[in-house]
Design an enzyme around this catalytic site. Structure first.
Site, PDB file in Angstrom:
ATOM      1  N   SER A  37       0.844  -1.199   0.000  1.00 16.83           N
ATOM      2  CA  SER A  37       0.000   0.000   0.000  1.00 16.83           C
ATOM      3  C   SER A  37       0.876   1.245   0.000  1.00 16.83           C
ATOM      4  CB  SER A  37      -0.893   0.035   1.239  1.00 16.83           C
ATOM      5  OG  SER A  37      -1.427   1.336   1.385  1.00 16.83           O
ATOM      6  N   HIS A  65      -1.383  -1.315  -4.148  1.00 19.49           N
ATOM      7  CA  HIS A  65      -2.618  -1.004  -3.422  1.00 19.49           C
ATOM      8  C   HIS A  65      -2.673   0.499  -3.150  1.00 19.49           C
ATOM      9  CE1 HIS A  65      -6.082  -1.992  -0.899  1.00 19.49           C
ATOM     10  NE2 HIS A  65      -5.630  -1.100  -0.039  1.00 19.49           N
ATOM     11  N   ASP A 115      -4.850   3.605  -1.499  1.00 22.28           N
ATOM     12  CA  ASP A 115      -5.864   3.939  -0.496  1.00 22.28           C
ATOM     13  C   ASP A 115      -6.384   5.355  -0.689  1.00 22.28           C
ATOM     14  OD1 ASP A 115      -6.058   1.573   1.172  1.00 22.28           O
ATOM     15  OD2 ASP A 115      -3.958   1.957   1.664  1.00 22.28           O
ATOM     16  N   MET A 140      -8.903   8.190   0.496  1.00 19.79           N
ATOM     17  CA  MET A 140      -9.657   8.570   1.707  1.00 19.79           C
ATOM     18  C   MET A 140     -10.204   9.980   1.543  1.00 19.79           C
ATOM     19  SD  MET A 140      -7.117   7.158   4.652  1.00 19.79           S
ATOM     20  CE  MET A 140      -6.317   5.552   4.521  1.00 19.79           C
ATOM     21  N   HIS A 179      -8.650   1.175  -3.534  1.00 15.47           N
ATOM     22  CA  HIS A 179      -9.541   0.955  -2.388  1.00 15.47           C
ATOM     23  C   HIS A 179     -10.170   2.299  -2.032  1.00 15.47           C
ATOM     24  CE1 HIS A 179      -9.589  -0.120   2.239  1.00 15.47           C
ATOM     25  NE2 HIS A 179     -10.796   0.126   1.760  1.00 15.47           N
ATOM     26  N   MET A 205     -12.167   4.541   0.154  1.00 19.27           N
ATOM     27  CA  MET A 205     -12.725   4.783   1.489  1.00 19.27           C
ATOM     28  C   MET A 205     -13.407   6.137   1.447  1.00 19.27           C
ATOM     29  SD  MET A 205      -9.548   3.268   3.677  1.00 19.27           S
ATOM     30  CE  MET A 205      -8.483   3.306   2.242  1.00 19.27           C
ATOM     31  N   MET A 261     -11.265  -6.024   5.733  1.00 18.45           N
ATOM     32  CA  MET A 261     -10.415  -5.145   6.555  1.00 18.45           C
ATOM     33  C   MET A 261     -10.073  -5.846   7.864  1.00 18.45           C
ATOM     34  SD  MET A 261      -9.796  -2.459   4.808  1.00 18.45           S
ATOM     35  CE  MET A 261      -8.799  -1.694   6.094  1.00 18.45           C
ATOM     36  N   PHE A 283      -5.932   4.583   8.609  1.00 19.97           N
ATOM     37  CA  PHE A 283      -4.516   4.828   8.890  1.00 19.97           C
ATOM     38  C   PHE A 283      -3.697   3.557   8.692  1.00 19.97           C
ATOM     39  CE2 PHE A 283      -7.158   7.581  11.451  1.00 19.97           C
ATOM     40  CZ  PHE A 283      -6.656   8.834  11.134  1.00 19.97           C
ATOM     41  N   GLY A 338      -0.298   1.250   9.806  1.00 20.92           N
ATOM     42  CA  GLY A 338       0.438   0.967  11.031  1.00 20.92           C
ATOM     43  C   GLY A 338      -0.387   0.544  12.235  1.00 20.92           C
ATOM     44  N   ASP A 395      -6.442  -6.583   4.473  1.00 19.75           N
ATOM     45  CA  ASP A 395      -5.844  -5.245   4.499  1.00 19.75           C
ATOM     46  C   ASP A 395      -5.834  -4.730   5.926  1.00 19.75           C
ATOM     47  OD1 ASP A 395      -5.046  -2.644   4.001  1.00 19.75           O
ATOM     48  OD2 ASP A 395      -6.782  -2.130   2.755  1.00 19.75           O
ATOM     49  N   GLY A 396      -4.615  -4.486   6.451  1.00 19.30           N
ATOM     50  CA  GLY A 396      -4.479  -3.886   7.768  1.00 19.30           C
ATOM     51  C   GLY A 396      -3.690  -4.762   8.722  1.00 19.30           C
ATOM     52  N   GLY A 397      -2.522  -4.259   9.109  1.00 16.02           N
ATOM     53  CA  GLY A 397      -1.714  -4.988  10.087  1.00 16.02           C
ATOM     54  C   GLY A 397      -1.088  -6.262   9.553  1.00 16.02           C
ATOM     55  N   GLY A 412       1.247  -2.215   4.007  1.00 14.55           N
ATOM     56  CA  GLY A 412       1.716  -0.839   3.873  1.00 14.55           C
ATOM     57  C   GLY A 412       3.001  -0.615   4.624  1.00 14.55           C
TER      58      GLY A 412
END
Ligand code: DX5
Ligand code: ZN
Length: 226
Positions: free
Chosen positions: A13, A38, A40, A42, A71, A73, A142, A148, A150, A180-182, A202
């Protein structure tokens, strides 16, 4: 036995990239073995953060031959589908939570020329996709609350991936399931075991010293979970 889980795809990302050197950063992940970029988007409404829109994506798209996985958002995504496809979105996903006419938006994405996907926030049950699953190219699950980079991976989401993979197998459809995420060295295997095949990362990639080494380590850890 999961039949439709595809090969491991790593999708860094660019949210965690150095935006002053965005083209170089994208070329670095391409050289490092990334499968997708990827992206993002927003809007400061759906999520409490702002990033970029079609003009930045159009410039970035010209720096690589990798597909762009965009993606959204954003609220009212139906107003902007053609703009994002025109900017170079190859995969394009919308958040289920902002689409009262989800079936219509999926058709709109396909007609605009992109591969349609739907994103589920951590609390959104996967059965909201039961009726539209056969129309989708991918589902993005997700594993953090969006907004965000991290943040910490939420393992309670994993049964949703298993549910979606089972449904796809029952229907006999070739569905990509993306997380997606962590996602990082310590979490990617659990997502793979649950049935995911596309892994957004990311901070794990862009905050590392050696993008190629990180991408290949993530790929190996996912593959070992098979
Ligand atoms: C979060 C975004 C993610 C984000 C992931 O709202 O959708 O794509 O970049 O970042 P990491 O991998 O750092 O959790
Ligand atoms: Zn994302």
């Amino acid at each position: 036995m999961m039949t439709t889980r595809g090969p491991v795809h790593i999708a860094p990302s660019i949210l965690s990239a150095d935006f002053a050197r965005l083209g170089e950063e994208i070329q670095a992940i391409e050289r490092g073995g990334a499968d997708l970029v990827h992206v993002d988007v927003m809007d400061g409404h759906f999520v409490p953060n702002l990033t970029f829109g079609p003009p930045v994506i159009a410039c970035a798209r010209r720096t690589t031959s990798l597909e762009f996985d965009v993606h959204l958002m954003i609220t009212n995504p139906e107003r902007y589908i053609e703009a994002y496809v025109g900017a170079g979105a190859d995969w394009l996903c919308v958040q289920a939570e902002v689409c009262p006419h989800l079936d219509r938006v999926i058709q709109q994405i396909r007609q605009a020329g992109a591969k349609p996907g739907v994103v589920l926030n951590p609390h959104t049950p996967p059965n909201v996709l039961d009726v539209v699953l056969e129309e989708l190219h991918h589902v993005l699950v997700m594993t953090v609350n969006p907004g965000f980079g991290g943040q910490a991976f939420i393992p309670r989401v994993l049964p949703k991936i298993d549910y979606l993979r089972s449904r796809a197998d029952t229907l006999g459809i070739d569905l990509r399931i993306e997380v997606d995420g962590g996602i990082k060295a310590t979490t990617i295997a659990s997502a793979r075991s649950a049935g995911a095949d596309v892994f957004v990362a990311g901070s794990a990639v862009f905050k590392s010293e050696d993008y190629a080494a990180t991408i290949s380590d993530l790929r190996a850890r996912a593959a070992a979970a098979e």
